[in-house]
Design a protein around this motif. Structure first.
Motif, PDB file in Angstrom:
ATOM      1  N   PHE A 257      -1.016   4.113  -9.915  1.00  0.00           N
ATOM      2  CA  PHE A 257      -1.895   3.074  -9.374  1.00  0.00           C
ATOM      3  C   PHE A 257      -1.136   2.279  -8.320  1.00  0.00           C
ATOM      4  O   PHE A 257       0.009   1.901  -8.525  1.00  0.00           O
ATOM      5  N   MET A 258      -1.763   2.052  -7.193  1.00  0.00           N
ATOM      6  CA  MET A 258      -1.101   1.324  -6.106  1.00  0.00           C
ATOM      7  C   MET A 258      -1.530  -0.143  -6.098  1.00  0.00           C
ATOM      8  O   MET A 258      -2.728  -0.432  -6.043  1.00  0.00           O
ATOM      9  N   PRO A 259      -0.580  -1.081  -6.164  1.00  0.00           N
ATOM     10  CA  PRO A 259      -0.936  -2.511  -6.173  1.00  0.00           C
ATOM     11  C   PRO A 259      -1.325  -2.980  -4.772  1.00  0.00           C
ATOM     12  O   PRO A 259      -0.478  -3.278  -3.947  1.00  0.00           O
ATOM     13  N   THR A 260      -2.635  -3.016  -4.487  1.00  0.00           N
ATOM     14  CA  THR A 260      -3.085  -3.313  -3.114  1.00  0.00           C
ATOM     15  C   THR A 260      -3.616  -4.728  -2.947  1.00  0.00           C
ATOM     16  O   THR A 260      -4.291  -4.999  -1.970  1.00  0.00           O
ATOM     17  N   ASP A 261      -3.391  -5.632  -3.902  1.00  0.00           N
ATOM     18  CA  ASP A 261      -3.936  -6.991  -3.819  1.00  0.00           C
ATOM     19  C   ASP A 261      -5.458  -6.992  -3.744  1.00  0.00           C
ATOM     20  O   ASP A 261      -6.054  -7.859  -3.122  1.00  0.00           O
ATOM     21  N   GLY A 262      -6.081  -5.988  -4.354  1.00  0.00           N
ATOM     22  CA  GLY A 262      -7.541  -6.013  -4.474  1.00  0.00           C
ATOM     23  C   GLY A 262      -8.315  -5.624  -3.227  1.00  0.00           C
ATOM     24  O   GLY A 262      -9.468  -5.982  -3.087  1.00  0.00           O
ATOM     25  N   THR A 263      -7.674  -4.900  -2.300  1.00  0.00           N
ATOM     26  CA  THR A 263      -8.353  -4.514  -1.059  1.00  0.00           C
ATOM     27  C   THR A 263      -8.212  -3.021  -0.804  1.00  0.00           C
ATOM     28  O   THR A 263      -7.134  -2.466  -0.976  1.00  0.00           O
ATOM     29  N   ASP A 264      -9.308  -2.388  -0.396  1.00  0.00           N
ATOM     30  CA  ASP A 264      -9.269  -0.994   0.063  1.00  0.00           C
ATOM     31  C   ASP A 264      -9.515  -0.969   1.565  1.00  0.00           C
ATOM     32  O   ASP A 264     -10.316  -1.751   2.060  1.00  0.00           O
ATOM     33  N   VAL A 265      -8.885  -0.049   2.261  1.00  0.00           N
ATOM     34  CA  VAL A 265      -9.146   0.100   3.693  1.00  0.00           C
ATOM     35  C   VAL A 265      -9.808   1.454   3.918  1.00  0.00           C
ATOM     36  O   VAL A 265      -9.301   2.475   3.480  1.00  0.00           O
ATOM     37  N   LYS A 266     -10.971   1.442   4.586  1.00  0.00           N
ATOM     38  CA  LYS A 266     -11.662   2.685   4.916  1.00  0.00           C
ATOM     39  C   LYS A 266     -11.465   2.937   6.403  1.00  0.00           C
ATOM     40  O   LYS A 266     -11.716   2.052   7.221  1.00  0.00           O
TER      41      LYS A 266
END
Length: 1152
Positions: A257-266
């Protein structure tokens, strides 16, 4: 017009595109036997009519065929893009009807020169491949590669071959023909797939890309369970489930799991040289889809870094998909591709529609114009014009908010020590590698289960014996068993067992205990439990998070029905760079997660928020303190404190000098309350005895047998809590153990607040006396005189101070954060604005220490600075730094000042002592409010106003109020204080006197000395902000002002510091502590060398050159120190220090 489908015309009557095809009779003998479709025929007819004007023959049209399911080919993005594509003079678009695609053989399909075809549910990809073989059109997206895109295993294989970063993963194929690919071992907190171990949190994805049921599994330390993602249904994209076991049927990819601070980039590519990126809230965060007023999912365009643009190019070429969407995860300063979706368009972006049609048209013309002999040259256009946002007016812009916050209300912390010698304990110690460091922490459910098994076994063995020593041991083992069995399940947040190796056994505590210690080594077992965040603590943290939004510009107005919309708007438009750090204690982490939930208006469980938003920062003790390893200064202080508190006489003048050399009013008041410390301890002891006997009587009463106390405690557990304090507080010789005073106060505070319904006698008296004792013992454990306070504070806070210094310097962002793309942002008034927020959640020790550094480190001179003197008087009157205590540092930038000038950056320091106590609040000290205005500013009242009213982001002007909103003198108790956070209600009828409401709740009481002073004292030019009425909005009337009634409002300690001042102060503090601590560390290592090795880097202080040359951001020589330029990601480039390092510097080995 009788053919299948229809045509579209634009306003001037030019034909745009048609649906369907013409029959055989209409075929012409164009080049290569290609069709002339209905569009060409009509165009041809029109042009024949115009032949009078033009003698040249009509040029050949290029036909672009759209072959996909009707839902896709009729979608809004497709329609918008195709309409724009038809503006190319030589391009005509034909849409293949779904009926033809599904039911007709491919030789009956319309003809085209260029094919846009892509797979979606129900689409016959095989037929499309067959058509492409038959007609050989130019393919925008390769068709064979679309088979691979449907299988996540193939996608990952191709990405890996291209050298694109992706999360570490393993494939579990449940195929009877390939048993070697199906080895799954599931543990409590990890899975092992074909030999690869994935600790939780990890992700489980079905191998079929068409299956969107992706699960994320959380560790027990964060609460366990899983988040189940699915294709969006209404406003939900995922749901939390308590299920912690992985799926047992089907084939899956497991990945970290990658810790992304709750954001996905499309990311959406159109050819290898064009990529548009949008960020959205991660579906795993709380599963609620953010939608706008039209019901569309809220996404914001973000900037891609140079590396990410290269990744987009590689993905586009590797999968041979001109139009291609893929998902990026930004974590730990890197970007990882986690999914490739194939053909997909951006929704709702006019700029993208324009760009996409232009790029596609250019690709088609470049490839086909030469063979059709169409005259065409590639237009050269300036892409990506750099936009430099400017702000108007002489208002300052908020750049950075740093807050250090203590955790919320918790259950009493408890611990029990026992010496153990049984071989089973030694075996356990060895099994988990205890001999390496001589210490072992057991927190995992499996480990705690093993300790419980040993305890049960030993109790069964001891059952037969009855001598006295065994009885005592039996009591402790019983307690060990009871605590471990407490909740019916284990969660690492609740309990932990520590084992320490004692080579010669434990020395006896006093000479009275006759027999000598047993020979040989033993283990000291320390069981710690309690100290969990209570439901009240969660509520406090969430409410404070909600109120905290109003610290940001545009704190008024409404965003999705919430007050404090400014921050939400900044955050959702990716102009807010937020990082949340917490120490590794469960209560601190849960406080951080609950705060984040309130701050960002999230929903649902805390576990997903904790895993994604909160970084566990036990980085060189930045927020954790190893309480076992006290500095020698702290040991000396404790000894002195115990000596003074053991005198059986009233405090003398000499004692006041010894115990309160700083003359702190809160200390002096407590000493007066106590009088004779030993007599007071006698009273406290008697009150505890009375309390335990009352609880015993309750236990015997059948009515209260099943009485449930707060947070599912029982009377039995409550009795154990108090009986243990009764035993430990007074030893056999009658002396009192002063170190137990904080525990007594802790317990009585908890019971008066949460278990008041029991109506136990004398609890308030016990509360009053233990509080007076605790008000001396707790703060003075962190140093008695100023030098000791500084020494101990630096031992705790050095890494945190360095980090704060870096946060303040780095006002120029690095590329790793999700930043709004200024070119594509509609309705965002100042796309260049970026605010950095850093939140540090920690325990009492760090908050005490940090406050000591600001108070005694020499930031300002009390004699010369009136505001600072008042702030110091206020702080010394505060007796307790309760739960949710906050220290807040805010940095502003004045864009009109020269970048090199000291006036460019402006720092403010704010403080709140946290949760209000349960006693009456008559003698609560008061500060001067949040961001008080100065007298001269009050006269001038120039240029007030919020920089940007973010609730009205559609309008394109900054909110610069020419006329000040009338802030009248308040008739409330704090009648002299007006400031920008006190705002006038415009909706409520105001009396002639005028009334002002305060955003943060204030106490309705005030000490007499403060009534005398007021605005006159503040003559420094304070900057005004946020002076727009809160009460305009229904949710922002009184509610906005009393948002967290249980927590004291923030008080401003100082509001006109320059950044240079603060930076110089932080530098000096860190330098001084390096010298002082070099000696301390020598003494410490000598102290510990005999029994165990010192862990490298426990509290090693940095020298002034803590940032080595490789880490320091390069600055132009003429720029001052605080003017950071270049990518700030260079700051933390140093790796972890080598164990042999003799350099006393701290090395931060974490990346932002």
């Amino acid at each position: 017009m009788s053919e299948a489908g229809g045509e579209g015309r634009d306003q001037s009557g030019n034909l745009t595109f048609v649906v369907g095809c013409v029959d055989e009779d209409h075929r012409g003998s164009e080049e290569g036997g290609r069709m002339k479709n209905e569009g060409e025929m009509r165009k041809g007819e029109e042009q024949e009519d115009n032949d009078k004007d033009y003698d040249s023959p009509p040029e050949r049209q290029i036909v672009v065929g759209i072959c996909s399911m009707m839902k896709k080919s009729k979608s809004k993005p497709m329609t918008q893009i195709m309409e724009r594509l038809c503006k190319f003079e030589y391009i005509t678009v034909v849409i293949f009807p779904e009926e033809v695609i599904l039911n007709q053989p491919v030789d009956k399909w319309p003809l085209c020169d260029c094919l846009v075809s892509f797979h979606s549910k129900g689409f016959p990809l095989d037929k499309a491949v067959e058509y492409a073989k038959l007609r050989n059109p130019l393919l925008i997206n390769d068709l064979n590669m679309q088979y691979y895109i449907q299988d996540r295993r193939e996608v990952y294989r191709i990405l890996q071959e291209e050298g694109i970063d992706l999360p570490r993963y393993a494939v579990l194929t449940r195929d009877p023909d390939r048993p070697e690919e199906c080895n799954l071992v599931e543990g409590e907190d990890h899975v092992e797939v074909n030999g690869e171990v994935f600790p939780k949190p990890f992700v489980e994805k079905p191998v079929s890309a068409e299956d969107h049921n992706v699960y994320v599994y959380y560790p027990t330390s964060a609460g366990g369970g899983s988040q189940r993602l699915f294709r969006k249904i209404g406003s939900r994209s995922s749901v939390y489930s308590p299920e912690s076991c992985v799926r047992k049927t089907g084939s899956y990819i497991y990945e970290e799991f990658m810790p992304t601070d709750g954001t996905d980039v499309k990311v959406y590519t159109v050819g290898p040289d064009y990529a548009h990126a949008e960020a959205r809230k991660s579906p795993a965060l709380d599963g609620k889809v953010e939608r706008d007023s039209e019901g569309k999912e809220i996404r914001y365009p973000v900037m891609l870094s140079a590396m990410e643009k290269l990744v987009a190019r590689k993905v586009c070429l590797a999968f041979k998909q001109t139009v291609c969407g893929f998902d990026l995860l930004r974590a730990n300063g890197h970007s990882f591709v986690c999914d490739v979706n194939g053909f997909s368009f951006v929704k709702n972006s006019m700029k993208y529609y324009d760009d996409c049609a232009k790029v596609l048209g250019n690709i088609v013309m470049r490839e086909l114009a030469p063979q059709f002999h169409i005259p065409w040259s590639i237009p050269l256009e300036a892409e990506d014009i750099p936009i430099v946002p400017t702000t108007s007016g002489t208002m300052m812009e908020l750049r950075c908010v740093i807050a250090i916050i203590r955790h919320g209300d918790r259950t009493p912390k408890q611990k029990m020590k026992m010496e153990v010698r049984h071989p089973l304990f030694f075996a356990l110690f060895e099994k988990y590698g205890g001999y390496k460091s001589g210490k072992l922490k057991l927190k995992k459910p499996k480990q705690l289960q093993e300790v419980l098994d040993i305890a049960r076994l030993l109790l069964a063995e001891l059952g037969q014996h009855t001598d006295c020593e065994i009885e005592e041991k039996k009591g402790k083992l019983e307690q060990l068993k009871t605590v471990l069995e407490m909740y019916g399940h284990f969660s690492g947040i609740n309990r932990k067992v520590q084992l320490t190796y004692l080579p010669n056994g434990q020395p006896k505590a006093s000479s009275e205990e006759e027999e000598g210690p047993k020979e040989g080594p033993s283990l000291l077992l320390v069981l710690k439990w309690g100290g969990e965040l209570t439901p009240a603590g969660r509520v406090q943290a969430e409410e404070l998070g909600r109120a905290f939004r109003c610290m940001y510009p545009g704190g008024q107005g409404d965003y999705a029905g919430f007050p404090g919309c400014g921050l939400l708007r900044l955050h959702s438009t990716y102009r807010h760079d937020l990082k949340i750090y917490a120490s590794d204690e469960g209560r601190v982490q849960m406080t951080a997660a609950a705060f984040a939930k309130g701050l960002l208006a999230l929903e649902g469980e805390l576990t997903p928020i904790l895993v994604q938003m909160v970084k566990s920062a036990n980085m060189n003790g930045m927020l954790d303190s190893d309480s076992e390893s006290l500095t020698d200064c702290q040991q000396r202080v404790k000894v002195r404190l115990h000596e003074i508190m053991q005198k059986d006489q009233d405090f003398t003048e000499d004692d006041y000098q010894k115990l309160a050399p700083t003359g702190s009013p809160s200390l002096v008041t407590s000493m007066k309350t106590i009088g004779n410390p030993v007599r007071t301890c006698d009273q406290v002891y008697a009150l505890i005895q009375s309390l335990t006997s009352q609880i015993r009587r309750r236990l015997e009463d059948p009515k209260s047998a099943d009485l449930q106390l707060y947070h599912s405690e029982t009377l039995e557990l409550m009795l154990q809590r108090w009986s243990k304090l009764e035993r430990d507080f007074r030893n056999k010789s009658g002396r009192y153990d002063i170190s137990k005073i904080p525990d007594i106060y802790d317990c009585v505070k908890y019971d008066t607040q949460h278990n008041a319904t029991l109506d136990l006698e004398d609890t308030l008296e016990l509360f009053r006396l233990s509080r007076a004792l605790a008000d001396i013992v707790i703060p003075q454990e962190y140093g008695i005189n100023k030098a000791e306070k500084m020494d101990i504070a630096q031992a705790y806070c050095l890494p945190l101070m360095k980090k704060i210094q870096l946060d303040l310097q780095r006002t120029h962002e690095d590329e790793a954060v999700n930043k709004l793309h200024p070119l594509y942002s509609r309705g965002v008034m100042s796309p260049g604005r970026h605010v950095r927020t850093r939140l540090y959640f920690t325990s009492e020790s760090h908050v005490h220490s940090l406050l000591s550094i600001f108070r005694y480190g020499g930031l300002l001179d009390e004699v010369k600075d009136q505001q600072w003197k008042q702030a110091m008087d206020y702080l010394s009157a505060v007796s307790e730094l309760n739960y949710m205590t906050q220290i807040v540092i805010m940095l502003y930038e004045d864009n009109n000042k020269d970048p090199g000038s000291e006036e460019r950056f402006h720092v403010e320091l704010h403080f709140s002592p946290g949760v209000k106590g349960c006693e009456d609040e008559e003698n609560v000290p008061l500060g001067f409010g949040f961001r008080p205005a100065s007298a001269e500013n009050q006269e001038k009242q120039t240029n007030q106003g919020s920089l940007e009213d973010l609730s009205q982001d559609e309008t394109d002007q900054a909110l610069s109020l020419s006329e000040p909103i009338g802030i009248k003198r308040s008739t409330m108790i704090r009648n002299r204080k007006t400031g920008s956070m006190e705002v006038l209600s415009e909706t409520l009828p105001t009396s002639s006197k005028g009334t002002s409401y305060r955003l943060f709740p204030s106490c309705s009481c005030q000490s007499p000395e403060i009534k005398q002073t007021g605005l006159e004292l503040f003559s420094m030019p304070a900057v005004k902000r946020f002076s727009v009425s809160f009460a305009r909005h229904p949710t922002n009337g009184f509610e906005g002002c009393s948002m967290v009634p249980s927590i004291y409002p923030l008080e401003t300690l100082h509001n006109s510091l320059s950044l240079k001042q603060v930076d110089k102060f932080l530098n000096a503090v860190c330098e001084h502590s390096s010298d002082a601590h070099a000696k301390t560390m020598k003494a410490l290592s000598a102290l510990f060398d005999t029994s165990s090795q010192v862990r490298p880097n426990t509290h090693l202080p940095p020298s002034p050159k803590a940032l080595s040359s490789s880490e320091t951001p390069v600055r132009p020589p003429e720029c001052p120190l605080w003017y950071s330029s270049g990518p700030s990601s260079t700051v933390f480039s140093a790796g972890p220090p080598s164990p042999s390092s003799v350099n006393p510097d701290i090395h931060f080995s974490f990346s932002e």
